[in-house]
Design an enzyme around this catalytic site. Structure first.
Site, PDB file in Angstrom:
ATOM      1  CB  VAL A  98      30.426  33.230  38.972  1.00 27.27           C
ATOM      2  CG1 VAL A  98      30.651  32.626  40.357  1.00 27.27           C
ATOM      3  CG2 VAL A  98      30.936  32.314  37.876  1.00 27.27           C
ATOM      4  CB  CYS A  99      28.747  35.377  42.638  1.00 22.23           C
ATOM      5  SG  CYS A  99      28.647  36.076  44.285  1.00 22.23           S
ATOM      6  CB  THR A 100      26.251  39.685  42.520  1.00 24.23           C
ATOM      7  OG1 THR A 100      27.642  39.954  42.676  1.00 24.23           O
ATOM      8  CG2 THR A 100      25.654  39.343  43.876  1.00 24.23           C
TER       9      THR A 100
END
Lengths: 209, 209
Positions: free
Chosen positions: B100-102
């Site tokens: 998720v995300c970075t």
């Protein structure tokens, strides 16, 4: 600083409180912390997640904002529950007293929802009504200085409303952008009116309701 | 049981991992637990939230699903980072390797995104490209057995996709209903293309970018 106390108690639901947390914690001027009956780790309703409280109810005399999450403990609580007692006391000091999901059951037990519109998880409307509130099928309900949100994930929406109320829309939008809150659920099954009886039966089986 | 390891590391972002957690943890047959370099409490990127890992990387030989959240640590990591090393090793055993995300920056460092489409937080597309992946502006990207989600809140959408893939759509919809995921953001500011330059400037100020 705007002081914001996020309540933890045994068998809370994690996303109920982490949603608001993530919308509030990075806002300049907000002092956000987790609070509970005792300092230390608190287990969620699944027993798989533990988060820590850094302050206990007894040492808090006032709060600008209190957020009470839902969980699986609400059916057994009474008026002497530590969260209920804390909400009853701290409500006199707040700018906003808020809840997510069945967190509103604690607010109702504290006697601050009598005769007022409020919301909760869709499965708990009857219980909220029995406790004297007027269940309202809205995502976020504002009544005076009380703000209640619908089930679990609704705390993200409520958090953004809170930021807009306390600071302004521009900051709320910047936070929404920061958490890339551009929701795209793969299904449209987020409320009882949107699903077939089979989905409801599946849910009842999963949660042993 | 389907074993699902949710990764924690110092300066992770809480909603990145609690979103997937809440969609996965109640599914019958899923064994969901938090893992990190060491067992015990791990602090998030704000220093205000602490969650606990119950297993350490060293004691895990295989996982059906691994989920790596984003956070504020990704700009300083190298190929010898414990999360990167764990992902590189465990990926050989998984049904799904996800982020998720970075969190996808860790996957890229592990060398498993070379030449593949993937996503990340909108502010990290360039970084993902530098590391050999093909940044893709989609909420959830599936490439073989790798699934990457966009910023922070996108982990909820990804979690439901994972449940559908692993168990079926009916269960995924029941979970969506259980967490009342019927999102109604008060604003439409969840992606850079939707906001004015002023909102971006506000964000840059808030996060000292």
């Amino acid at each position: 600083m705007t002081t914001i106390g996020l309540v933890l108690y045994p068998r809370f639901t994690a996303l109920d409180i982490v949603g608001p947390f993530q919308t509030l914690v990075d806002v300049p001027g907000f002092d956000v912390f987790f609070i509970a009956d005792e300092v230390g780790p608190v287990e969620d309703h699944t027993g798989r997640l533990t988060m820590s409280a850094t302050k206990k109810f007894d040492e808090i005399d006032e709060l600008d904002v209190v957020v009470v999450p839902g969980g699986m403990a609400d059916s057994s609580i009474g008026d002497d529950d530590p969260v209920v007692q804390f909400v009853r006391r701290i409500h006199a000091t707040t700018i906003w007293t808020t809840s997510v999901c069945t967190g509103s059951i604690f607010l109702a037990h504290a006697g601050i929802l009598d005769g007022l519109e409020a919301t909760t998880h869709w499965a708990s409307y009857d219980r909220l009504r029995e406790l004297g509130a007027i269940p309202t099928e809205k995502r976020v309900v504002q009544t005076g200085k009380i703000m209640t949100a619908a089930g679990v994930s609704a705390g993200i929406d409520m958090g953004l409303v809170l930021v807009a109320e306390l600071v302004g829309e521009e900051t709320a939008k910047a936070i929404q952008l920061a958490i890339e809150y551009d929701p795209q659920p793969p299904f449209d099954a987020g409320s009882p009116s949107k699903v077939s009886p089979e989905i409801l039966e599946t849910l009842v089986k999963i949660f042993n309701l």
